[in-house]
Design a protein around this motif. Sequence first.
Motif, PDB file in Angstrom:
ATOM      1  N   ILE A   1      50.780  35.533  42.112  1.00 26.27           N
ATOM      2  CA  ILE A   1      50.651  36.946  42.485  1.00 26.27           C
ATOM      3  C   ILE A   1      51.603  37.787  41.642  1.00 26.27           C
ATOM      4  CG2 ILE A   1      51.014  38.627  44.339  1.00 26.27           C
ATOM      5  CD1 ILE A   1      50.049  36.527  46.314  1.00 26.27           C
ATOM      6  N   VAL A   2      52.845  37.323  41.523  1.00 26.65           N
ATOM      7  CA  VAL A   2      53.828  38.043  40.707  1.00 26.65           C
ATOM      8  C   VAL A   2      53.376  38.075  39.252  1.00 26.65           C
ATOM      9  CG1 VAL A   2      56.218  38.098  39.916  1.00 26.65           C
ATOM     10  CG2 VAL A   2      55.701  37.405  42.275  1.00 26.65           C
ATOM     11  N   ASP A   3      52.890  36.938  38.755  1.00 26.76           N
ATOM     12  CA  ASP A   3      52.420  36.890  37.370  1.00 26.76           C
ATOM     13  C   ASP A   3      51.313  37.904  37.133  1.00 26.76           C
ATOM     14  OD1 ASP A   3      54.159  34.842  36.714  1.00 26.76           O
ATOM     15  OD2 ASP A   3      52.702  33.255  37.134  1.00 26.76           O
ATOM     16  N   TYR A   4      50.388  37.999  38.088  1.00 26.07           N
ATOM     17  CA  TYR A   4      49.273  38.945  37.936  1.00 26.07           C
ATOM     18  C   TYR A   4      49.808  40.384  37.859  1.00 26.07           C
ATOM     19  CZ  TYR A   4      45.152  41.732  38.880  1.00 26.07           C
ATOM     20  OH  TYR A   4      44.156  42.674  38.795  1.00 26.07           O
ATOM     21  N   VAL A   5      50.718  40.723  38.756  1.00 24.44           N
ATOM     22  CA  VAL A   5      51.258  42.089  38.774  1.00 24.44           C
ATOM     23  C   VAL A   5      51.954  42.411  37.460  1.00 24.44           C
ATOM     24  CG1 VAL A   5      52.951  43.615  39.873  1.00 24.44           C
ATOM     25  CG2 VAL A   5      51.482  42.157  41.285  1.00 24.44           C
ATOM     26  N   LEU A   6      52.756  41.488  36.981  1.00 20.23           N
ATOM     27  CA  LEU A   6      53.489  41.739  35.727  1.00 20.23           C
ATOM     28  C   LEU A   6      52.548  41.797  34.534  1.00 20.23           C
ATOM     29  CD1 LEU A   6      56.644  39.511  36.295  1.00 20.23           C
ATOM     30  CD2 LEU A   6      56.362  41.960  36.740  1.00 20.23           C
ATOM     31  N   ASP A   7      51.508  40.963  34.546  1.00 23.15           N
ATOM     32  CA  ASP A   7      50.531  41.008  33.457  1.00 23.15           C
ATOM     33  C   ASP A   7      49.802  42.347  33.405  1.00 23.15           C
ATOM     34  OD1 ASP A   7      51.198  38.458  32.728  1.00 23.15           O
ATOM     35  OD2 ASP A   7      49.473  37.495  33.690  1.00 23.15           O
ATOM     36  N   GLN A   8      49.628  42.964  34.571  1.00 21.76           N
ATOM     37  CA  GLN A   8      48.916  44.235  34.633  1.00 21.76           C
ATOM     38  C   GLN A   8      49.722  45.390  34.070  1.00 21.76           C
ATOM     39  OE1 GLN A   8      45.518  44.683  35.766  1.00 21.76           O
ATOM     40  NE2 GLN A   8      45.818  42.532  35.243  1.00 21.76           N
ATOM     41  N   GLN A   9      50.977  45.148  33.761  1.00 25.15           N
ATOM     42  CA  GLN A   9      51.812  46.221  33.220  1.00 25.15           C
ATOM     43  C   GLN A   9      51.344  46.684  31.845  1.00 25.15           C
ATOM     44  OE1 GLN A   9      53.153  47.115  36.287  1.00 25.15           O
ATOM     45  NE2 GLN A   9      54.511  48.066  34.799  1.00 25.15           N
ATOM     46  N   SER A  10      50.469  45.916  31.221  1.00 23.66           N
ATOM     47  CA  SER A  10      49.919  46.337  29.925  1.00 23.66           C
ATOM     48  C   SER A  10      48.561  47.013  30.077  1.00 23.66           C
ATOM     49  CB  SER A  10      49.774  45.117  29.004  1.00 23.66           C
ATOM     50  OG  SER A  10      48.897  44.161  29.569  1.00 23.66           O
ATOM     51  N   SER A  11      48.139  47.256  31.309  1.00 23.66           N
ATOM     52  CA  SER A  11      46.839  47.870  31.550  1.00 23.66           C
ATOM     53  C   SER A  11      47.009  49.269  32.133  1.00 23.66           C
ATOM     54  CB  SER A  11      46.018  47.007  32.512  1.00 23.66           C
ATOM     55  OG  SER A  11      46.485  47.186  33.839  1.00 23.66           O
ATOM     56  N   PHE A  12      45.873  49.916  32.357  1.00 25.05           N
ATOM     57  CA  PHE A  12      45.934  51.265  32.924  1.00 25.05           C
ATOM     58  C   PHE A  12      46.357  51.232  34.384  1.00 25.05           C
ATOM     59  CE2 PHE A  12      41.833  49.882  34.348  1.00 25.05           C
ATOM     60  CZ  PHE A  12      41.562  50.590  35.517  1.00 25.05           C
ATOM     61  N   ARG A  13      46.373  50.037  34.988  1.00 26.41           N
ATOM     62  CA  ARG A  13      46.799  49.884  36.377  1.00 26.41           C
ATOM     63  C   ARG A  13      48.311  49.654  36.480  1.00 26.41           C
ATOM     64  NH1 ARG A  13      43.246  50.927  40.784  1.00 26.41           N
ATOM     65  NH2 ARG A  13      41.134  50.534  40.064  1.00 26.41           N
ATOM     66  N   ALA A  14      49.023  49.821  35.396  1.00 25.52           N
ATOM     67  CA  ALA A  14      50.453  49.519  35.382  1.00 25.52           C
ATOM     68  C   ALA A  14      51.203  50.345  36.418  1.00 25.52           C
ATOM     69  CB  ALA A  14      51.022  49.780  33.995  1.00 25.52           C
ATOM     70  N   LEU A  15      52.185  49.721  37.029  1.00 25.53           N
ATOM     71  CA  LEU A  15      53.064  50.448  37.937  1.00 25.53           C
ATOM     72  C   LEU A  15      53.996  51.344  37.130  1.00 25.53           C
ATOM     73  CD1 LEU A  15      53.949  47.521  40.357  1.00 25.53           C
ATOM     74  CD2 LEU A  15      52.575  49.534  40.918  1.00 25.53           C
ATOM     75  N   GLN A  16      54.295  52.500  37.687  1.00 30.20           N
ATOM     76  CA  GLN A  16      55.126  53.480  37.014  1.00 30.20           C
ATOM     77  C   GLN A  16      56.448  53.649  37.760  1.00 30.20           C
ATOM     78  OE1 GLN A  16      53.924  54.848  34.166  1.00 30.20           O
ATOM     79  NE2 GLN A  16      51.996  53.726  34.424  1.00 30.20           N
ATOM     80  N   SER A  17      57.424  54.181  37.068  1.00 30.75           N
ATOM     81  CA  SER A  17      58.706  54.480  37.717  1.00 30.75           C
ATOM     82  C   SER A  17      58.476  55.360  38.936  1.00 30.75           C
ATOM     83  CB  SER A  17      59.641  55.184  36.739  1.00 30.75           C
ATOM     84  OG  SER A  17      59.966  54.345  35.654  1.00 30.75           O
ATOM     85  N   GLY A  18      59.080  54.987  40.036  1.00 32.92           N
ATOM     86  CA  GLY A  18      58.942  55.753  41.265  1.00 32.92           C
ATOM     87  C   GLY A  18      57.790  55.314  42.152  1.00 32.92           C
ATOM     88  N   ASP A  19      56.891  54.464  41.645  1.00 32.04           N
ATOM     89  CA  ASP A  19      55.800  53.944  42.485  1.00 32.04           C
ATOM     90  C   ASP A  19      56.380  53.142  43.645  1.00 32.04           C
ATOM     91  OD1 ASP A  19      53.687  55.075  41.178  1.00 32.04           O
ATOM     92  OD2 ASP A  19      53.118  53.290  40.057  1.00 32.04           O
ATOM     93  N   ARG A  20      55.586  53.042  44.698  1.00 29.93           N
ATOM     94  CA  ARG A  20      56.027  52.343  45.913  1.00 29.93           C
ATOM     95  C   ARG A  20      55.213  51.070  46.096  1.00 29.93           C
ATOM     96  NH1 ARG A  20      54.977  54.905  50.341  1.00 29.93           N
ATOM     97  NH2 ARG A  20      56.923  54.643  51.468  1.00 29.93           N
ATOM     98  N   VAL A  21      55.922  49.981  46.395  1.00 23.38           N
ATOM     99  CA  VAL A  21      55.318  48.669  46.613  1.00 23.38           C
ATOM    100  C   VAL A  21      55.600  48.247  48.045  1.00 23.38           C
ATOM    101  CG1 VAL A  21      55.325  46.241  45.923  1.00 23.38           C
ATOM    102  CG2 VAL A  21      55.606  48.035  44.191  1.00 23.38           C
ATOM    103  N   LEU A  22      54.588  47.729  48.712  1.00 25.30           N
ATOM    104  CA  LEU A  22      54.725  47.277  50.097  1.00 25.30           C
ATOM    105  C   LEU A  22      54.464  45.778  50.160  1.00 25.30           C
ATOM    106  CD1 LEU A  22      54.941  47.699  53.194  1.00 25.30           C
ATOM    107  CD2 LEU A  22      52.505  48.299  53.175  1.00 25.30           C
ATOM    108  N   ASP A  23      55.380  45.031  50.762  1.00 22.96           N
ATOM    109  CA  ASP A  23      55.223  43.593  50.985  1.00 22.96           C
ATOM    110  C   ASP A  23      55.065  43.380  52.487  1.00 22.96           C
ATOM    111  OD1 ASP A  23      55.311  40.847  51.117  1.00 22.96           O
ATOM    112  OD2 ASP A  23      57.081  40.617  49.850  1.00 22.96           O
ATOM    113  N   LEU A  24      53.811  43.192  52.929  1.00 21.77           N
ATOM    114  CA  LEU A  24      53.519  42.919  54.336  1.00 21.77           C
ATOM    115  C   LEU A  24      53.700  41.432  54.624  1.00 21.77           C
ATOM    116  CD1 LEU A  24      50.207  44.964  54.817  1.00 21.77           C
ATOM    117  CD2 LEU A  24      52.446  45.550  55.771  1.00 21.77           C
ATOM    118  N   CYS A  25      54.171  41.113  55.828  1.00 28.32           N
ATOM    119  CA  CYS A  25      54.422  39.701  56.186  1.00 28.32           C
ATOM    120  C   CYS A  25      55.327  39.077  55.133  1.00 28.32           C
ATOM    121  CB  CYS A  25      53.125  38.921  56.281  1.00 28.32           C
ATOM    122  SG  CYS A  25      51.832  39.644  57.313  1.00 28.32           S
ATOM    123  N   CYS A  26      56.453  39.710  54.860  1.00 25.69           N
ATOM    124  CA  CYS A  26      57.242  39.386  53.670  1.00 25.69           C
ATOM    125  C   CYS A  26      57.934  38.035  53.739  1.00 25.69           C
ATOM    126  CB  CYS A  26      58.257  40.488  53.394  1.00 25.69           C
ATOM    127  SG  CYS A  26      59.630  40.557  54.577  1.00 25.69           S
TER     128      CYS A  26
END
Length: 298
Positions: free
Chosen positions: A100-125
Amino acid sequence: MRLDRALQAAAERLSAAAVDQPRVEAEVLLADLLNADRVQLRAFPERELGADLLQEFLTRVDRRKAHEPTAHILGYRDFHRHRFLASPAALIPRPETELIVDYVLDQQSSFRALQSGDRVLDLCCGSGCIGITILTELDAREIPVELVLTELSREALALARKNLVRVAGRASHRGRLYHGDLEQALPESESEAGFALIVCNPPYIGRDEAVNLAPEVRDHEPELALFHHDPPGLYAKIFDAAVRLLMPNQGTLIVELGPRFAADIAERAQVVFEDCDLRQDYAGLDRFLVLKNPRLQL
């Protein structure tokens, strides 16, 4: 006693108890005790192990022989290059969850990349390993995001709080933790702002499957993190919550799941989300869903 003889004796004990990879397990337990690595153990087999260290090592071996998880004996588990505290309070981080982490980090090169100030929620953490790793890795890339973690177990939440400080370091001040069930844990100020990413690893094992689990899992990890009476129904609740919590037209939900209910859960997800991507783990088993573009904003 020499290291090689101590390791051989330990491996024999573990093998007799049907512990998988007994030699590796023995080496891991001893290497941690000596603050060394397994290569060093093999390089100096003639090194003498003093009486006190030998006794402590054999105590660890006996705990492992009783099928107590190695992570509980050591008190930690490495996850995506970070060392997380581990205890019976929360699920031990798994290698497949790193995907899951790998997928999120890989997406940083796409238009879905997370930006500074974006909010991430970890449910059932649980231990916090998914969300905290994402926060830490993005901070290393100079992308400061905000992290919110929720957990139903107070004991697990306390463990996640320790891991946030331990792993995230300077970024830990951008993490907030709340106790409660799914979105109900969130104060109004958090739920109304919208999240760019939601990750969730909920309990996805049916109680009738307990008999098939390894004793390390069944007898030592928290039931609350493992079992649910209706896993597909739980995921339906998560999907509904995500529709309300994600940022409109750009948020992503990623959920881990088990192969038994994967098809059923994916079918339910397709009712709620236009984009549904079912992905597999290292063994080729269905393991997580990437969901985007809710069909209906609730």
